[in-house]
Design a protein around this motif. Structure first.
Motif, mmCIF file in Angstrom:
data_model
loop_
_atom_site.group_PDB
_atom_site.id
_atom_site.type_symbol
_atom_site.label_atom_id
_atom_site.label_comp_id
_atom_site.label_asym_id
_atom_site.label_seq_id
_atom_site.Cartn_x
_atom_site.Cartn_y
_atom_site.Cartn_z
ATOM 1 N N ALA A 89 2.443 2.110 10.197
ATOM 2 C CA ALA A 89 2.188 2.268 8.762
ATOM 3 C C ALA A 89 3.022 1.283 7.954
ATOM 4 O O ALA A 89 2.514 0.583 7.067
ATOM 5 C CB ALA A 89 2.496 3.700 8.332
ATOM 6 N N ALA A 90 4.309 1.198 8.260
ATOM 7 C CA ALA A 90 5.201 0.323 7.506
ATOM 8 C C ALA A 90 4.844 -1.152 7.714
ATOM 9 O O ALA A 90 4.844 -1.942 6.761
ATOM 10 C CB ALA A 90 6.647 0.577 7.924
ATOM 11 N N THR A 91 4.527 -1.517 8.944
ATOM 12 C CA THR A 91 4.209 -2.925 9.243
ATOM 13 C C THR A 91 2.893 -3.336 8.608
ATOM 14 O O THR A 91 2.771 -4.446 8.083
ATOM 15 C CB THR A 91 4.153 -3.148 10.767
ATOM 16 O OG1 THR A 91 5.312 -2.594 11.368
ATOM 17 C CG2 THR A 91 4.088 -4.621 11.097
ATOM 18 N N MET A 148 0.836 -1.202 0.000
ATOM 19 C CA MET A 148 0.000 0.000 0.000
ATOM 20 C C MET A 148 0.870 1.250 0.000
ATOM 21 O O MET A 148 1.960 1.258 0.571
ATOM 22 C CB MET A 148 -0.908 0.038 1.233
ATOM 23 C CG MET A 148 -1.996 -1.023 1.254
ATOM 24 S SD MET A 148 -3.094 -0.884 2.683
ATOM 25 C CE MET A 148 -4.060 0.569 2.258
ATOM 26 N N ARG A 149 0.382 2.285 -0.611
ATOM 27 C CA ARG A 149 1.095 3.560 -0.637
ATOM 28 C C ARG A 149 1.106 4.177 0.757
ATOM 29 O O ARG A 149 0.078 4.194 1.442
ATOM 30 C CB ARG A 149 0.415 4.532 -1.593
ATOM 31 C CG ARG A 149 0.417 4.094 -3.049
ATOM 32 C CD ARG A 149 -0.486 5.017 -3.852
ATOM 33 N NE ARG A 149 -1.875 4.928 -3.405
ATOM 34 C CZ ARG A 149 -2.819 5.807 -3.709
ATOM 35 N NH1 ARG A 149 -2.519 6.876 -4.425
ATOM 36 N NH2 ARG A 149 -4.049 5.641 -3.282
ATOM 37 N N ILE A 150 2.241 4.673 1.202
ATOM 38 C CA ILE A 150 2.330 5.399 2.465
ATOM 39 C C ILE A 150 2.547 6.872 2.136
ATOM 40 O O ILE A 150 3.536 7.245 1.499
ATOM 41 C CB ILE A 150 3.471 4.858 3.348
ATOM 42 C CG1 ILE A 150 3.222 3.378 3.678
ATOM 43 C CG2 ILE A 150 3.582 5.672 4.633
ATOM 44 C CD1 ILE A 150 4.321 2.739 4.523
ATOM 45 N N LEU A 151 1.604 7.717 2.569
ATOM 46 C CA LEU A 151 1.625 9.134 2.224
ATOM 47 C C LEU A 151 1.540 9.985 3.474
ATOM 48 O O LEU A 151 1.219 9.489 4.567
ATOM 49 C CB LEU A 151 0.429 9.457 1.305
ATOM 50 C CG LEU A 151 0.262 8.594 0.049
ATOM 51 C CD1 LEU A 151 -1.093 8.845 -0.577
ATOM 52 C CD2 LEU A 151 1.379 8.885 -0.941
ATOM 53 N N LYS A 152 1.803 11.244 3.320
ATOM 54 C CA LYS A 152 1.588 12.194 4.397
ATOM 55 C C LYS A 152 0.138 12.682 4.351
ATOM 56 O O LYS A 152 -0.458 12.793 3.269
ATOM 57 C CB LYS A 152 2.538 13.397 4.253
ATOM 58 C CG LYS A 152 3.992 13.069 4.554
ATOM 59 C CD LYS A 152 4.189 12.778 6.045
ATOM 60 C CE LYS A 152 5.650 12.557 6.379
ATOM 61 N NZ LYS A 152 5.828 12.224 7.822
ATOM 62 N N ALA A 153 -0.417 12.986 5.504
ATOM 63 C CA ALA A 153 -1.805 13.461 5.549
ATOM 64 C C ALA A 153 -1.967 14.768 4.799
ATOM 65 O O ALA A 153 -3.076 15.126 4.384
ATOM 66 C CB ALA A 153 -2.258 13.627 6.997
#
Length: 423
Positions: free
Chosen positions: A271-273, A1-6
């Protein structure tokens, strides 16, 4: 999944509700054909779209009895318990008529009346959705609706409705059931055919053609909402179990390629896990292809600088389903302004609400939780205002009412009042 900033403008909106020009044209053609051709048009479309040749579009008593014979006793017990929970919850929503009186003889009030008839669309074909039956029929029954009609597409192989749908319908109290699906079913419910009498309101989810048909007939009948693909947002902190969060995200991703699954957290570690865990679990899902497309196109993990920013992000998203899995989950509920349904704590995953807890699972999607609510008993009632003025009340206020009418330039309104004051 994409990890983004809010700060990356999070959104769950998907441009799917309006359909293509071709889809809208097809729906209009189907509706017009059913209005003119009645039952014959319904049967023709059933053969064209479902591959089923129907002699009778009505579900027979024999088919209803046969459904019970084929149905597992343990599953029947589960459906009955779920129905009881749903009924108990919706009975608490029931509104009744009320009247107030004033010393000068004024009587004001509100008369609450159940709708005469409603049509409930149940998606189907290759799958059975008894939960949709319960969630639509039971609030209508609690509201006092006398005529409840169910339409659902028949199975391509048997030409019948799934036993689970027929059993759920009867357990919920709906007896008038038809083997018709798609936009043609919506047209039949709205305008009637030789077999299906028209209804006053249509509820229930469906594919894009059903959604477009509901939009097309709105105004001639009422509808509940234009339901979009499912979505979930999870608000979590370091206390959340990554494998559980991933499982909850995928529980919505497997619904539809357009489903939206979002995690909002101030924890970079979580988030990473979770992102890694989603990949692991995806590989083991039976509906992996659908879920993967959903996750890749409409899935995201938003990392915030604080829990306060995370809550603000959730309110910006206005999700259909919201899970709060944090150390003090209950304390955050009051800060949530926009969500269709809120699931609090580790032991309240979204499927609890889908099937069993009692609140309705027909929820606003695509950000519409900003201004709309879950399907409820009041959706199956209408309200009439009651006004009674005594002679004294009209004398006391008639001059003010006439003045107000003239303020709007409506002289006849003013004279209707003054005609009585002169006497």
């Amino acid at each position: 999944m994409r990890i983004l900033k809010a700060s990356d403008q999070p959104s769950i909106k998907r441009s799917v509700d309006s359909g293509t020009n071709e889809q809208r044209a097809t729906v209009k053609t189907i509706i017009e054909s059913v209005r003119k051709g009645g039952d014959q048009a319904l049967k023709a479309y059933s053969f064209k779209f479902d591959g089923v040749s129907l002699e009778n579009i009505s579900v027979t008593e024999e088919e209803k009895m046969e459904a019970y014979k084929k149905f597992n006793e343990q599953n029947l017990s589960v459906i009955r318990e779920a129905a009881a929970n749903i009924r108990l919850f919706h009975e608490k929503q029931l509104r009744t008529s009320w009247i107030t009186t004033d010393e000068n003889g004024t009587i004001l009030g509100q008369k609450v009346t159940p709708l005469d008839s409603v049509g409930l669309y149940v998606p189907g074909g290759t799958a059975a959705y008894p939960s949709s039956v319960l969630m639509n029929v039971i609030p209508a029954k609690v509201a006092g609706v006398k005529r409840i009609v169910i339409t659902s597409p028949p199975d391509k192989k048997t030409g019948k409705l799934p036993p689970a749908v027929l059993v759920a319908a009867q357990e919920a109290g709906a007896e008038e059931i038809y083997k018709v699906g798609g936009a043609q079913a919506i047209a039949a419910l709205a305008y009637g055919t030789e077999t299906i009498a028209p209804v006053d309101k249509i509820t229930g989810p469906g594919n894009i053609y059903v959604a477009l048909a509901k939009r097309e007939v709105f105004g001639d009948v009422d509808i509940d909402m234009i339901a979009g693909p499912s979505e979930i947002a999870i608000l979590a902190d370091d206390t959340a179990k990554p494998n559980e969060v991933a499982a909850d995200l995928l529980s919505q991703a497997e619904h539809d390629r357009l489903s939206c699954c979002v995690l909002v957290t101030p924890s970079e570690a979580l988030a990473a896990t979770v992102a890694s865990e989603v990949e692991k679990q995806l590989a083991l899902l039976p509906r992996q292809e659908i879920a993967r497309e959903s996750i890749e196109n409409f899935g995201a993990i938003y990392v915030t600088n604080s829990m306060e920013e995370a809550v603000q992000t959730i309110n910006l998203l206005a999700p259909e389903h919201l899970e709060i899995i944090t150390e003090h989950a209950m304390s955050l509920v009051g800060q949530i302004r926009h969500a269709g349904a809120i699931f609090i704590g580790r032991y309240s995953p979204e499927p609890v609400g889908d099937y069993f807890a009692g609140p309705n699972h027909v929820l606003p999607t695509n950000g519409t939780a900003r201004f709309s609510s879950p399907l409820n008993v009041e959706d199956f009632q209408k309200k009439s205002s009651i006004v009674y003025y005594s002679e004294k009340a009209l004398k006391d206020h008639g001059g003010k009412i006439a003045a107000f009418a003239r303020l709007e330039g409506l002289e006849a309104h003013a004279r209707a009042i003054e005609a009585r004051l002169k006497e």
